[in-house]
Design a protein around this motif. Structure first.
Motif, PDB file in Angstrom:
ATOM      1  N   ALA A 225      41.495  47.642  40.233  1.00 15.03           N
ATOM      2  CA  ALA A 225      40.384  46.814  39.749  1.00 15.03           C
ATOM      3  C   ALA A 225      39.123  47.098  40.573  1.00 15.03           C
ATOM      4  CB  ALA A 225      40.758  45.328  39.826  1.00 15.03           C
ATOM      5  N   ARG A 226      39.324  47.321  41.853  1.00 14.64           N
ATOM      6  CA  ARG A 226      38.175  47.665  42.700  1.00 14.64           C
ATOM      7  C   ARG A 226      37.526  48.967  42.232  1.00 14.64           C
ATOM      8  NH1 ARG A 226      39.629  48.296  48.820  1.00 14.64           N
ATOM      9  NH2 ARG A 226      40.734  50.032  47.840  1.00 14.64           N
ATOM     10  N   ASP A 227      38.351  49.935  41.842  1.00 18.04           N
ATOM     11  CA  ASP A 227      37.792  51.186  41.335  1.00 18.04           C
ATOM     12  C   ASP A 227      36.997  50.964  40.051  1.00 18.04           C
ATOM     13  OD1 ASP A 227      38.809  52.594  43.443  1.00 18.04           O
ATOM     14  OD2 ASP A 227      40.561  53.354  42.359  1.00 18.04           O
ATOM     15  N   LEU A 228      37.512  50.098  39.181  1.00 16.26           N
ATOM     16  CA  LEU A 228      36.764  49.761  37.956  1.00 16.26           C
ATOM     17  C   LEU A 228      35.432  49.109  38.302  1.00 16.26           C
ATOM     18  CD1 LEU A 228      39.438  48.217  35.517  1.00 16.26           C
ATOM     19  CD2 LEU A 228      38.203  50.370  35.205  1.00 16.26           C
ATOM     20  N   ALA A 229      35.478  48.164  39.244  1.00 21.06           N
ATOM     21  CA  ALA A 229      34.266  47.448  39.635  1.00 21.06           C
ATOM     22  C   ALA A 229      33.228  48.417  40.201  1.00 21.06           C
ATOM     23  CB  ALA A 229      34.598  46.358  40.659  1.00 21.06           C
ATOM     24  N   THR A 230      33.684  49.310  41.066  1.00 15.92           N
ATOM     25  CA  THR A 230      32.768  50.266  41.692  1.00 15.92           C
ATOM     26  C   THR A 230      32.155  51.194  40.643  1.00 15.92           C
ATOM     27  OG1 THR A 230      34.080  50.197  43.717  1.00 15.92           O
ATOM     28  CG2 THR A 230      32.606  52.084  43.432  1.00 15.92           C
ATOM     29  N   ALA A 231      33.015  51.724  39.760  1.00 19.69           N
ATOM     30  CA  ALA A 231      32.523  52.677  38.765  1.00 19.69           C
ATOM     31  C   ALA A 231      31.549  52.012  37.790  1.00 19.69           C
ATOM     32  CB  ALA A 231      33.696  53.298  38.008  1.00 19.69           C
ATOM     33  N   HIS A 296      37.979  38.288  35.075  1.00 17.16           N
ATOM     34  CA  HIS A 296      36.752  38.509  34.310  1.00 17.16           C
ATOM     35  C   HIS A 296      35.737  39.269  35.155  1.00 17.16           C
ATOM     36  CE1 HIS A 296      35.831  34.781  36.529  1.00 17.16           C
ATOM     37  NE2 HIS A 296      34.575  35.220  36.478  1.00 17.16           N
ATOM     38  N   VAL A 297      34.635  39.627  34.508  1.00 19.89           N
ATOM     39  CA  VAL A 297      33.617  40.471  35.131  1.00 19.89           C
ATOM     40  C   VAL A 297      32.350  39.650  35.353  1.00 19.89           C
ATOM     41  CG1 VAL A 297      32.233  42.573  34.851  1.00 19.89           C
ATOM     42  CG2 VAL A 297      34.583  42.493  33.961  1.00 19.89           C
ATOM     43  N   GLU A 298      31.771  39.823  36.543  1.00 21.30           N
ATOM     44  CA  GLU A 298      30.521  39.125  36.874  1.00 21.30           C
ATOM     45  C   GLU A 298      29.488  40.124  37.381  1.00 21.30           C
ATOM     46  OE1 GLU A 298      31.334  36.189  39.837  1.00 21.30           O
ATOM     47  OE2 GLU A 298      32.421  34.860  38.451  1.00 21.30           O
ATOM     48  N   ASP A 299      28.263  39.660  37.509  1.00 19.98           N
ATOM     49  CA  ASP A 299      27.281  40.437  38.263  1.00 19.98           C
ATOM     50  C   ASP A 299      27.743  40.552  39.706  1.00 19.98           C
ATOM     51  OD1 ASP A 299      25.135  41.194  36.556  1.00 19.98           O
ATOM     52  OD2 ASP A 299      24.489  39.102  36.446  1.00 19.98           O
ATOM     53  N   GLY A 300      27.407  41.661  40.339  1.00 19.20           N
ATOM     54  CA  GLY A 300      27.747  41.810  41.747  1.00 19.20           C
ATOM     55  C   GLY A 300      28.527  43.075  41.977  1.00 19.20           C
ATOM     56  N   MET A 301      29.358  43.051  43.023  1.00 17.44           N
ATOM     57  CA  MET A 301      30.142  44.243  43.333  1.00 17.44           C
ATOM     58  C   MET A 301      31.492  43.858  43.934  1.00 17.44           C
ATOM     59  SD  MET A 301      27.895  45.582  46.592  1.00 17.44           S
ATOM     60  CE  MET A 301      29.075  46.863  47.033  1.00 17.44           C
ATOM     61  N   GLY A 302      32.429  44.779  43.896  1.00 15.42           N
ATOM     62  CA  GLY A 302      33.727  44.573  44.535  1.00 15.42           C
ATOM     63  C   GLY A 302      34.667  43.696  43.718  1.00 15.42           C
ATOM     64  N   VAL A 303      35.756  43.316  44.364  1.00 15.25           N
ATOM     65  CA  VAL A 303      36.774  42.488  43.712  1.00 15.25           C
ATOM     66  C   VAL A 303      36.931  41.186  44.472  1.00 15.25           C
ATOM     67  CG1 VAL A 303      39.246  42.275  43.224  1.00 15.25           C
ATOM     68  CG2 VAL A 303      38.063  44.403  42.703  1.00 15.25           C
ATOM     69  N   GLU A 304      36.866  40.078  43.758  1.00 11.51           N
ATOM     70  CA  GLU A 304      37.166  38.773  44.354  1.00 11.51           C
ATOM     71  C   GLU A 304      38.539  38.346  43.852  1.00 11.51           C
ATOM     72  OE1 GLU A 304      34.472  35.636  43.360  1.00 11.51           O
ATOM     73  OE2 GLU A 304      35.774  34.089  44.223  1.00 11.51           O
TER      74      GLU A 304
END
Lengths: 328, 328
Positions: A225-231, A296-304
């Motif tokens: 998921a972190r890779d998805l967020a970064t990309a 879900h997806v938010e503005d920002g970066m990384g994984v919470e």
């Protein structure tokens, strides 16, 4: 001492894997010239390619699995990257290194598994290399697929939902059992030994659900998921309570295994709000596995990770042969 | 104890190899999506693919060569199969297994050599995998090339001539010196360490000389000629007295090394009578290496070596990691 010829072994493997049509696959769609020359020649449009390495005593132990299972698993693990792009398999190349004295026996077993996995994929073996190994068995699988509109990791938008296919943690649960000297349950063992490359599932999702980004779960949900967020340049919020844990996992760390255990090869994808949920029953009826919304997806970066600290320490790292002590 | 992340190492390698344009090569012709997603995507017509494995203590020893040299050589050896098809390099995928404690240092050195070799080829790295190794370093290189009219091994006709580029036996001569505890001459060492993939030469030949069949000399002239004969359904007559022996080789077995020594990566091709000879001076002026006619094609099958028995025993076997005791 029996020594055997490299060329004979390659020919044997190709003949076995490419049966019944013999040594080549020149007639197969997309394959202009199969194995046997210096290189294979493919005749197709947009190609998707990836490579995946399987090393004895790193990815598997021979006390855990047969070489037939290992051959099949190596192909499936590589093909899973095609699924993650919503691509259709076209061709496969495989390099193998084996200690010479056991080469014939090991290659024969590997070939059985490779053949079964390729038949499942519908893709021919178009090339490969074979070398002596000073010790461990080493299998590198390169997969080639076709996709006019590949799904990448980079299309997620704030407001989108994060979904996974199937159940998670089974493969890591099997490895944990072996490490503890126990035998995993048949279903956990199957998660490790016979994962599926979700090729058909991915194509259906790409066609039907407006998937904006996708990855296959090879390194563990939190890390992938972190890779998805970064990309995608977004922040992904993961809710561990929603994650579908393999039913044979129990104990305190079941959810941790599902969050961070690698090599389940399920799909993790992102789609716009309320789109996938309306199709999830149809998906389950068609493919026999569930779709589960896990974040879900938010503005920002990384994984919470919601509730992080409540017994989920370390889950964000993902499966990594180099940074952990579970290097096998 | 320093442990490092697999992802960081891959990113470092990609960043290094793909400099100055960063982590991807999406803009490069034929590459629709470079490294960094689940798979790379290529956008081109007819593709040529091959894979080549390099294993520590089988193909090289670290007392012989640096890892930078090994990385470059691994890429070049794989690319030589593209040359043999008269293909142009489009993209490369590389899988590497290294013991974790030395991974960062070894990968950094390998990366220097890989980068140099890719620059020489003009092809980007579009994918790869990295694993821990229980011991030896493994490098598997998959090359992808484009060729609208690939030259195969199967087009030779009776009456054709057999030609080779460059001089032969240098690489085997270097290995022999190392085995004997000696240091090879700089030119012999360079034959092993810095072979060339004859990409430009092969394309020129395919364009200019009506090449009917071609192979690269990875397993030794006698064995590779046998592969040409088998694929074309012809008999090849090889004259050892014509074979261009590396000038630094001497002693009784110099010609045997040139006939059977592997990994020179020169081209061996077949063309109609009197065609290549008329262009050989032009070839030499253009590429700085010679073309030498070493035999001809007849009706029949297999390879006949003229004067066989006169000190050339065993030359027909070719280089084979599994059937010889020179497995390193």
């Amino acid at each position: 001492m029996t020594v055997v010829g490299e060329f004979d072994l390659i020919r044997d493997l190709l003949a076995k894997v490419n049966q019944p049509d013999g040594t080549g696959n020149d007639g197969q769609e997309g394959v202009w010239l199969g194995a046997g020359d210096d290189a294979a020649v493919l005749d197709t449009g947009r190609l998707v390619m990836s490579t995946d390495l399987t090393v004895e005593d790193v990815h598997f132990r021979r006390s855990w699995v047969t070489f037939a299972e290992t051959g099949a698993r190596a192909v499936t693990a590589a093909a899973s990257d095609l699924a993650a792009m919503a691509a259709t398999p076209v061709a496969v190349l495989i390099s193998v290194a084996i200690a010479p004295l056991e080469a014939r026996a090991v290659l024969s077993e590997l070939g059985d598994g490779i053949k079964a996995a390729l038949r499942e994929l519908g893709a021919p073996l178009v090339g490969g290399d074979l070398s002596a190994s000073p010790g461990p068995v080493f299998i590198d699988v390169t997969v080639v697929g076709a996709a006019e509109e590949p799904v990448t990791r980079s299309g997620a938008h704030p407001g989108d939902e994060l979904w996974v296919t199937g159940v998670l943690g089974g493969s890591a649960g099997a490895v944990r059992a072996w490490w503890e000297g126990a035998e995993p349950s048949p279903d956990l063992r199957a998660s490790f030994v016979q994962p599926k490359a979700r090729i058909e599932e991915a194509r259906w999702l790409a066609d039907q659900v407006d998937v904006s980004a996708m990855i296959d779960l090879s390194d563990g949900l939190a890390g992938d998921a972190r890779d998805l967020a970064t990309a995608s340049g977004v922040r992904i919020v993961l809710d561990p309570r929603l994650v579908p844990v393999h039913p044979d996992l129990d104990g305190e760390d079941a959810r941790s295994l599902a969050m961070s255990g690698g090599e389940d090869y399920e799909l993790c994808f992102i789609s716009p709000p309320d789109v996938t949920g309306r199709r999830s029953v149809e998906f389950q009826e068609r493919f026999g596995i569930e779709l589960t919304r896990v974040g879900h997806v938010e503005d920002g970066m990384g994984v919470e990770i919601l509730g992080e600290g409540d017994g989920l320490d370390g889950v964000s790292g993902g499966f990594d042969h180099f940074s952990s002590d579970r290097s096998c």
